[in-house]
Design a protein around this motif. Structure first.
Motif, PDB file in Angstrom:
ATOM      1  N   MET A 106       0.825  -1.204   0.000  1.00 26.46           N
ATOM      2  CA  MET A 106       0.000   0.000   0.000  1.00 26.46           C
ATOM      3  C   MET A 106       0.864   1.261   0.000  1.00 26.46           C
ATOM      4  SD  MET A 106      -2.620  -1.510   2.831  1.00 26.46           S
ATOM      5  CE  MET A 106      -3.729  -0.161   3.030  1.00 26.46           C
ATOM      6  N   SER A 107       1.924   1.255   0.806  1.00 28.44           N
ATOM      7  CA  SER A 107       2.740   2.463   0.979  1.00 28.44           C
ATOM      8  C   SER A 107       3.811   2.630  -0.099  1.00 28.44           C
ATOM      9  CB  SER A 107       3.430   2.443   2.343  1.00 28.44           C
ATOM     10  OG  SER A 107       4.447   1.458   2.381  1.00 28.44           O
ATOM     11  N   GLY A 108       4.173   1.529  -0.752  1.00 30.23           N
ATOM     12  CA  GLY A 108       5.257   1.581  -1.715  1.00 30.23           C
ATOM     13  C   GLY A 108       6.627   1.442  -1.066  1.00 30.23           C
ATOM     14  N   MET A 109       6.643   1.255   0.242  1.00 29.77           N
ATOM     15  CA  MET A 109       7.907   1.118   0.982  1.00 29.77           C
ATOM     16  C   MET A 109       8.392  -0.320   0.875  1.00 29.77           C
ATOM     17  SD  MET A 109       9.892   2.916   2.854  1.00 29.77           S
ATOM     18  CE  MET A 109      11.455   2.116   2.842  1.00 29.77           C
ATOM     19  N   GLU A 110       9.671  -0.503   0.662  1.00 30.36           N
ATOM     20  CA  GLU A 110      10.226  -1.851   0.626  1.00 30.36           C
ATOM     21  C   GLU A 110       9.915  -2.553   1.950  1.00 30.36           C
ATOM     22  OE1 GLU A 110      11.866   0.934  -0.072  1.00 30.36           O
ATOM     23  OE2 GLU A 110      12.897   0.728  -1.976  1.00 30.36           O
ATOM     24  N   PRO A 111       9.618  -3.846   1.920  1.00 28.12           N
ATOM     25  CA  PRO A 111       9.194  -4.540   3.141  1.00 28.12           C
ATOM     26  C   PRO A 111      10.320  -4.770   4.146  1.00 28.12           C
ATOM     27  CG  PRO A 111       9.315  -6.067   1.294  1.00 28.12           C
ATOM     28  CD  PRO A 111       9.550  -4.692   0.740  1.00 28.12           C
ATOM     29  N   TYR A 112      11.536  -4.332   3.844  1.00 27.16           N
ATOM     30  CA  TYR A 112      12.672  -4.521   4.748  1.00 27.16           C
ATOM     31  C   TYR A 112      13.290  -3.191   5.156  1.00 27.16           C
ATOM     32  CZ  TYR A 112      14.448  -4.100   0.036  1.00 27.16           C
ATOM     33  OH  TYR A 112      14.656  -3.669  -1.248  1.00 27.16           O
ATOM     34  N   ALA A 113      12.566  -2.092   4.950  1.00 20.90           N
ATOM     35  CA  ALA A 113      13.141  -0.775   5.206  1.00 20.90           C
ATOM     36  C   ALA A 113      12.206   0.083   6.055  1.00 20.90           C
ATOM     37  CB  ALA A 113      13.428  -0.079   3.881  1.00 20.90           C
ATOM     38  N   ILE A 114      12.706   1.233   6.466  1.00 24.60           N
ATOM     39  CA  ILE A 114      11.931   2.231   7.205  1.00 24.60           C
ATOM     40  C   ILE A 114      11.924   3.508   6.368  1.00 24.60           C
ATOM     41  CG2 ILE A 114      11.885   3.698   9.270  1.00 24.60           C
ATOM     42  CD1 ILE A 114      11.156   0.855   9.919  1.00 24.60           C
ATOM     43  N   SER A 115      10.774   4.104   6.251  1.00 28.39           N
ATOM     44  CA  SER A 115      10.663   5.348   5.496  1.00 28.39           C
ATOM     45  C   SER A 115      10.807   6.542   6.424  1.00 28.39           C
ATOM     46  CB  SER A 115       9.297   5.413   4.810  1.00 28.39           C
ATOM     47  OG  SER A 115       9.166   6.632   4.115  1.00 28.39           O
ATOM     48  N   ASN A 116      11.188   7.662   5.867  1.00 26.51           N
ATOM     49  CA  ASN A 116      11.238   8.910   6.605  1.00 26.51           C
ATOM     50  C   ASN A 116       9.838   9.356   7.014  1.00 26.51           C
ATOM     51  OD1 ASN A 116      12.629  11.251   7.587  1.00 26.51           O
ATOM     52  ND2 ASN A 116      11.793  12.361   5.861  1.00 26.51           N
ATOM     53  N   MET A 132       9.670   9.055   0.799  1.00 25.88           N
ATOM     54  CA  MET A 132      11.037   9.402   1.177  1.00 25.88           C
ATOM     55  C   MET A 132      11.815   8.154   1.591  1.00 25.88           C
ATOM     56  SD  MET A 132      10.900  12.703   0.809  1.00 25.88           S
ATOM     57  CE  MET A 132      12.248  13.406   1.712  1.00 25.88           C
ATOM     58  N   HIS A 133      12.099   7.296   0.640  1.00 21.91           N
ATOM     59  CA  HIS A 133      12.826   6.060   0.929  1.00 21.91           C
ATOM     60  C   HIS A 133      14.309   6.338   1.087  1.00 21.91           C
ATOM     61  CE1 HIS A 133       9.575   3.407  -1.058  1.00 21.91           C
ATOM     62  NE2 HIS A 133       9.057   4.560  -0.713  1.00 21.91           N
ATOM     63  N   TRP A 134      14.916   5.704   2.046  1.00 22.88           N
ATOM     64  CA  TRP A 134      16.362   5.628   2.169  1.00 22.88           C
ATOM     65  C   TRP A 134      17.065   6.955   2.451  1.00 22.88           C
ATOM     66  CZ3 TRP A 134      17.768   0.845   2.916  1.00 22.88           C
ATOM     67  CH2 TRP A 134      16.975  -0.158   2.388  1.00 22.88           C
ATOM     68  N   ILE A 135      16.359   7.951   2.912  1.00 20.34           N
ATOM     69  CA  ILE A 135      17.025   9.217   3.237  1.00 20.34           C
ATOM     70  C   ILE A 135      16.586   9.679   4.624  1.00 20.34           C
ATOM     71  CG2 ILE A 135      17.396   9.983   0.865  1.00 20.34           C
ATOM     72  CD1 ILE A 135      14.900  11.770   1.192  1.00 20.34           C
ATOM     73  N   THR A 136      16.883   8.878   5.605  1.00 20.23           N
ATOM     74  CA  THR A 136      16.381   9.200   6.929  1.00 20.23           C
ATOM     75  C   THR A 136      17.339   8.746   8.025  1.00 20.23           C
ATOM     76  OG1 THR A 136      14.499   8.965   8.422  1.00 20.23           O
ATOM     77  CG2 THR A 136      15.035   7.047   7.086  1.00 20.23           C
ATOM     78  N   GLY A 137      17.328   9.496   9.102  1.00 14.36           N
ATOM     79  CA  GLY A 137      18.026   9.097  10.320  1.00 14.36           C
ATOM     80  C   GLY A 137      17.094   8.358  11.272  1.00 14.36           C
ATOM     81  N   THR A 138      15.867   8.100  10.801  1.00 13.50           N
ATOM     82  CA  THR A 138      14.865   7.448  11.641  1.00 13.50           C
ATOM     83  C   THR A 138      15.328   6.078  12.117  1.00 13.50           C
ATOM     84  OG1 THR A 138      13.107   8.641  10.500  1.00 13.50           O
ATOM     85  CG2 THR A 138      12.463   6.672  11.715  1.00 13.50           C
ATOM     86  N   CYS A 139      15.983   5.327  11.254  1.00 15.97           N
ATOM     87  CA  CYS A 139      16.432   3.970  11.623  1.00 15.97           C
ATOM     88  C   CYS A 139      17.331   4.005  12.850  1.00 15.97           C
ATOM     89  CB  CYS A 139      17.158   3.310  10.463  1.00 15.97           C
ATOM     90  SG  CYS A 139      16.123   3.093   9.028  1.00 15.97           S
ATOM     91  N   ALA A 140      18.237   4.964  12.890  1.00 12.84           N
ATOM     92  CA  ALA A 140      19.153   5.071  14.026  1.00 12.84           C
ATOM     93  C   ALA A 140      18.391   5.390  15.310  1.00 12.84           C
ATOM     94  CB  ALA A 140      20.208   6.137  13.752  1.00 12.84           C
TER      95      ALA A 140
END
Length: 167
Positions: A106-116, A132-140
């Motif tokens: 639904m979101s378009g986000m890869e199932p192994y990642a976190i979006s901004n 906003m895929h792959w451009i975030t400090g959220t994972c940390a």
């Protein structure tokens, strides 16, 4: 209603615990949607220099009414500081691409990642999409929230301090 002032009040410990819990209850009651916690609700409709950058974004986009996951990660820490482990885990589950209300399909986000972010409920289109895929400090911040605050394993000058806030 804004997410960051509530969570950062907890992180800073500026009020007694009962009042901080009231702030976080307010977040639960007023900022939660099916795919997380909105950064601001209602969103700003007219840009103004008095408020700044956030007010110039389209409602439901970026910090203006989206589910801005970086702010949600601060919520995980705030909930853990108040020993609200169940609420922290709920926040994590909203953010993940396995959320049944906003799956990766639904979101378009890869199932192994976190979006901004996820576009908020007031966005003019593509509600719930993760642009906003792959451009975030959220994972940390999620990692820090889980390890240091939910599991409670924190480095200290004298070694490790263990102070969990498990669900």
């Amino acid at each position: 209603s804004y997410l960051n002032p509530q969570t950062w009040a907890v992180l800073a410990g500026v009020l007694p615990t009962d009042q901080l819990n009231t702030l976080m209850d307010y977040v639960e009651d007023n900022l939660r949607c099916d795919f997380g916690y909105m950064q601001v609700d209602p969103p700003h409709r007219n840009g103004t220099d008095r408020i700044g950058r956030v007010s110039y974004f389209v409602p439901g986009c970026y910090e203006n009414g989206s589910v801005y996951n970086h702010g949600c990660a601060f919520k995980i820490v705030a909930d853990c500081l108040l020993k609200r482990g169940d609420e922290a885990l709920k926040t994590i589950n909203y953010m993940l691409p396995t959320n049944p209300h906003n799956t990766s399909e639904m979101s378009g986000m890869e199932p192994y990642a976190i979006s901004n972010m996820y576009l908020g409920p007031t966005a003019p289109s593509r509600v719930g999409e993760a642009p906003m895929h792959w451009i975030t400090g959220t994972c940390a911040w999620i990692l820090r929230g889980v390890v240091e605050f939910m599991l409670g394993i924190q480095a200290d000058y004298d070694g490790l301090r263990i102070n969990p806030a498990m669900p």
